[in-house]
Write an enzyme that holds these catalytic residues in place. Structure first.
Site, mmCIF file in Angstrom:
data_model
loop_
_atom_site.group_PDB
_atom_site.id
_atom_site.type_symbol
_atom_site.label_atom_id
_atom_site.label_comp_id
_atom_site.label_asym_id
_atom_site.label_seq_id
_atom_site.Cartn_x
_atom_site.Cartn_y
_atom_site.Cartn_z
ATOM 1 N N HIS A 137 0.771 -1.239 0.000
ATOM 2 C CA HIS A 137 0.000 0.000 0.000
ATOM 3 C C HIS A 137 0.805 1.294 0.000
ATOM 4 O O HIS A 137 0.280 2.349 0.367
ATOM 5 C CB HIS A 137 -0.946 0.018 1.216
ATOM 6 C CG HIS A 137 -2.076 -0.960 1.120
ATOM 7 N ND1 HIS A 137 -1.884 -2.322 1.130
ATOM 8 C CD2 HIS A 137 -3.422 -0.773 1.037
ATOM 9 C CE1 HIS A 137 -3.053 -2.933 1.058
ATOM 10 N NE2 HIS A 137 -4.006 -2.025 0.984
ATOM 11 N N GLY A 186 -0.994 -2.593 -5.813
ATOM 12 C CA GLY A 186 -1.887 -3.688 -5.461
ATOM 13 C C GLY A 186 -3.261 -3.182 -5.102
ATOM 14 O O GLY A 186 -4.264 -3.852 -5.331
ATOM 15 N N GLU A 313 -13.845 -9.285 0.273
ATOM 16 C CA GLU A 313 -14.558 -7.994 0.158
ATOM 17 C C GLU A 313 -14.862 -7.677 -1.301
ATOM 18 O O GLU A 313 -14.598 -6.578 -1.780
ATOM 19 C CB GLU A 313 -13.702 -6.886 0.785
ATOM 20 C CG GLU A 313 -13.298 -7.170 2.226
ATOM 21 C CD GLU A 313 -12.332 -6.146 2.794
ATOM 22 O OE1 GLU A 313 -11.661 -5.453 1.998
ATOM 23 O OE2 GLU A 313 -12.241 -6.032 4.020
ATOM 24 N N CYS A 331 -16.801 2.187 2.193
ATOM 25 C CA CYS A 331 -15.837 2.760 1.245
ATOM 26 C C CYS A 331 -16.200 2.441 -0.203
ATOM 27 O O CYS A 331 -15.930 3.251 -1.106
ATOM 28 C CB CYS A 331 -14.427 2.235 1.528
ATOM 29 S SG CYS A 331 -13.595 3.035 2.914
ATOM 30 N N CYS A 409 -10.582 2.359 7.469
ATOM 31 C CA CYS A 409 -10.634 3.151 6.236
ATOM 32 C C CYS A 409 -11.965 3.870 6.067
ATOM 33 O O CYS A 409 -12.018 4.960 5.486
ATOM 34 C CB CYS A 409 -10.365 2.254 5.028
ATOM 35 S SG CYS A 409 -11.439 0.805 4.921
ATOM 36 N N CYS A 410 -13.064 3.275 6.543
ATOM 37 C CA CYS A 410 -14.386 3.821 6.250
ATOM 38 C C CYS A 410 -14.740 5.108 7.005
ATOM 39 O O CYS A 410 -15.265 6.046 6.389
ATOM 40 C CB CYS A 410 -15.459 2.766 6.496
ATOM 41 S SG CYS A 410 -15.318 1.316 5.423
#
Length: 640
Positions: A137, A186, A313, A331, A409-410
């Site tokens: 990431h 990625g 996911e 997200c 993240c959300c």
């Protein structure tokens, strides 16, 4: 070729004054942003530790310690900063801006001399920089920080974070590209960030680098497998041969179906649409259209949720849309809005605006508790306490929102979306101003100043006040949601036909507008019964309710236990009422005729038919479910 003709509209020129969204923005600004700031600084007990700001301090040499959190922990700070930037355009706050500046100062100190910025690898594994693009990431975090940098510059005029991220972008550009090192992220996101940097700075290299990352994807489907063999170590253990998961199985021009990790997918589609519209790439635009059609017509939930399985996911197959095992990550719906807006900038088509509206009012804001302090990652369409969150296969479907997540993240993603909703409301071209959403607001454009009074989403009444700034005609194009079959349109008190002025879902009014012209649109807000395509096996024999942009759901707190024993009457008569107290105060709820079935005995199976009694069922907007304790919830109800 289809290219963007849009003029830049500064978010500072749009002021939301809307009964629904202003309250939502106030909650975000007054409660959620400070709450998340404390979490990022590890000041809230009893929730998942973040340590995100401390990671930057350690990387900057300001503190001793070890990196803590996910490999992409930096992105939480980036999204929070982006949300702060937008909030400052809504409600200036010198103290908040000062605290954000202090965080940016820390980020500057954490940046390495060569421009590299990533706290995980700076603190924990500096020898492994850029060795694991599949899992680690680095490009994803960079993309989010680029977005934050552009937003903060636009909002405040301060360029420190922008310069930091230009240096990082230059570092990436020196490493990756044609005749340089081959590589793709990625987790897609840097492509969005680079395009945002390009639009802000005009630096062509950033657009070309975004184009490189998009065009390189899928050229060598074995790239991540070859990378994994070369490095000989893993981080998460993601299968490098699963090319569907990260959409690297084919080039972006060849992809026709929405597959793999849903957030990765829509982030990539967003950048594809931005690049296609910016560069006039018709082939890329066609790919975007194909992906949009497949996703929204065969793989999207009624709520605007996408990604139907918790396994990776991801998207699965056409019409595979389970309600109680769904993933529908917050997200992902936010990314769907990003994609929709980029498609609208290429062509104002109501099908994009319809989906954007649906996601705004349902599958995104459902990710936040009414008090702004608890959040959903997964947004199910059916919840059964005792099963949901507990039984294998259902453990990801929580019946109540947690306070925070290890992978968070959300929550900050939702902050940046709601505070920037003005970005999604309008577009302006040489001869047209497009209104995509019925938001109460004031907006300033090159051609005109427009004030919108809106009773939406609870009532079908919107009034546009136009003050033209030029002495020539232009078109005001107003999106009319597709569910509106009839509407009264008045221009300066004179009736105007709806059907003859409609073009691809937009009411197009071309006038030489004056100093105080008024367009008034009114329409009925009837309760609508909605049915799923019969290929969606989970919804066979079921119906769902909608009113305006809202999907409605049924909760046990209103309807008693065993929602599965209830039926909506085929000939239902729907009544609406406005809740006067509690967490639902001001919300329009629905009461409909139905039936309740009761067991005839205690046997697990019996030949005796359950008994039936008449009853009434109560439905509330989906976005606000889960705010009155743990109980059952269903969107789709059996019909009889």
């Amino acid at each position: 070729m289809k290219t963007k003709q849009n003029k830049n509209i500064s978010l500072k020129n749009i002021k939301i004054q809307d009964d629904f969204w202003s309250r939502m923005q106030e909650l975000i600004i007054d409660t959620v942003i400070p709450y998340q700031e404390k979490i990022l600084n590890d000041q809230i007990p009893g929730v998942e530790k973040s340590h995100a700001v401390a990671n930057f301090k350690i990387a900057a040499g300001m503190e001793e310690g070890e990196f803590y959190g996910m490999v992409f922990q930096d992105s939480d700070v980036a999204k929070w900063l982006e949300g702060v930037a937008y909030s400052l355009t809504v409600k200036p706050d010198p103290e908040l801006e000062k605290r954000a500046d202090a965080v940016i100062d820390i980020i500057e100190k954490a940046q390495q001399p060569d421009g590299y910025l990533n706290t995980y690898f700076t603190v924990k594994e500096p020898e492994h920089r850029w060795q694991n693009l599949q899992e680690c990431h680095e490009l994803y975090c960079a993309g989010h920080m680029m977005e934050a940098a552009a937003a903060y510059y636009d909002a405040t005029g301060k360029d420190k974070l922008l310069r930091i991220m230009e240096k990082m972008a230059d570092h990436i550009d020196r490493r990756f590209g044609p005749e340089k090192e081959t590589g793709i992220p990625g987790h897609q996101e840097v492509e969005i960030g680079l395009m945002r940097l390009y639009h802000t700075t005009g630096e062509e290299r950033y657009r070309k680098l975004a184009e490189y990352f998009l065009n390189e994807r899928g050229k060598n489907p074995d790239f991540f497998w070859e990378e994994s063999k070369k490095r000989g170590w893993t981080h998460f253990g993601i299968d490098p041969k699963d090319t569907m998961y990260n959409q690297s199985y084919a080039t972006v021009y060849e992809q026709k179906e929405a597959v793999g990790h849903s957030v990765r997918a829509v982030y990539m589609y967003t950048a594809m649409a931005d690049l296609a519209g910016t560069s006039g790439d018709d082939k890329l635009y066609k790919a975007c259209c194909d992906l949009w059609d497949n996703m929204t017509e065969k793989r999207m939930y009624l709520t605007g949720g996408i990604g139907s399985t918790g396994e990776l996911e991801a998207f699965t197959k056409d019409y595979d849309l389970p309600n109680d095992m769904v993933y529908a990550e917050t997200c992902a719906s936010i990314g769907l809005i990003f994609f929709a807006k980029q498609m609208l900038e290429i062509e104002a088509d109501g099908r994009y605006a319809d989906v954007m509206e649906r996601a705004f009012y349902n599958s995104t804001i459902s990710g936040m508790q009414a008090d702004g302090k608890r959040f959903f990652y997964v947004n199910p369409l059916e919840v059964n306490p005792g099963i949901s969150g507990e039984v294998p296969g259902y453990k990801h479907v929580l019946p109540q929102r947690p306070g925070w997540y290890a992978c968070a993240c959300c929550p900050p993603n939702l902050v940046r979306l709601v505070t920037s909703i003005g970005r999604y409301a309008w577009d302006e071209t040489e001869d047209t101003i497009y209104s995509h959403l019925f938001l109460g607001q004031t907006a300033a454009f090159e051609k005109a100043e427009i004030r919108v009074e809106s009773a939406y989403p609870w009532e079908g009444s919107v009034r546009y006040h136009i003050n033209s700034l030029q002495d020539k005609e232009f078109t005001l194009a107003i999106h009319i949601p597709s569910y509106v079959n009839e509407a009264s349109v008045m221009v300066n008190g004179k009736k105007c036909g709806l059907a003859e002025n409609m073009k691809k879902g937009y009411l197009c009014l071309t006038e030489k507008w004056g100093a105080d012209d008024v367009v008034e649109i009114t329409f009925d807000m009837k309760v609508r019964k909605v049915y799923a395509n019969q290929e969606v096996r989970e919804d066979a024999g079921c119906a769902a309710l909608m009113r305006g942009p809202f999907v409605y759901c049924f909760e046990g707190v209103d309807n008693g236990p065993m929602l599965q024993s209830l039926r909506i009457a085929e000939d239902m008569c729907a009544e609406t009422y406005t809740e006067q107290t509690g967490v639902l105060k001001g919300t329009t709820c629905i009461r409909v005729k139905g039936y309740r079935y009761k067991n005839s005995g205690r046997s697990l199976y019996t030949e005796e038919k359950p008994t039936r009694e008449d009853t009434y069922l109560t439905a509330v907007p989906y976005y606000i479910w889960g705010n009155r304790g743990e109980n059952q919830m269903r969107v789709w109800m059996l019909e009889e």
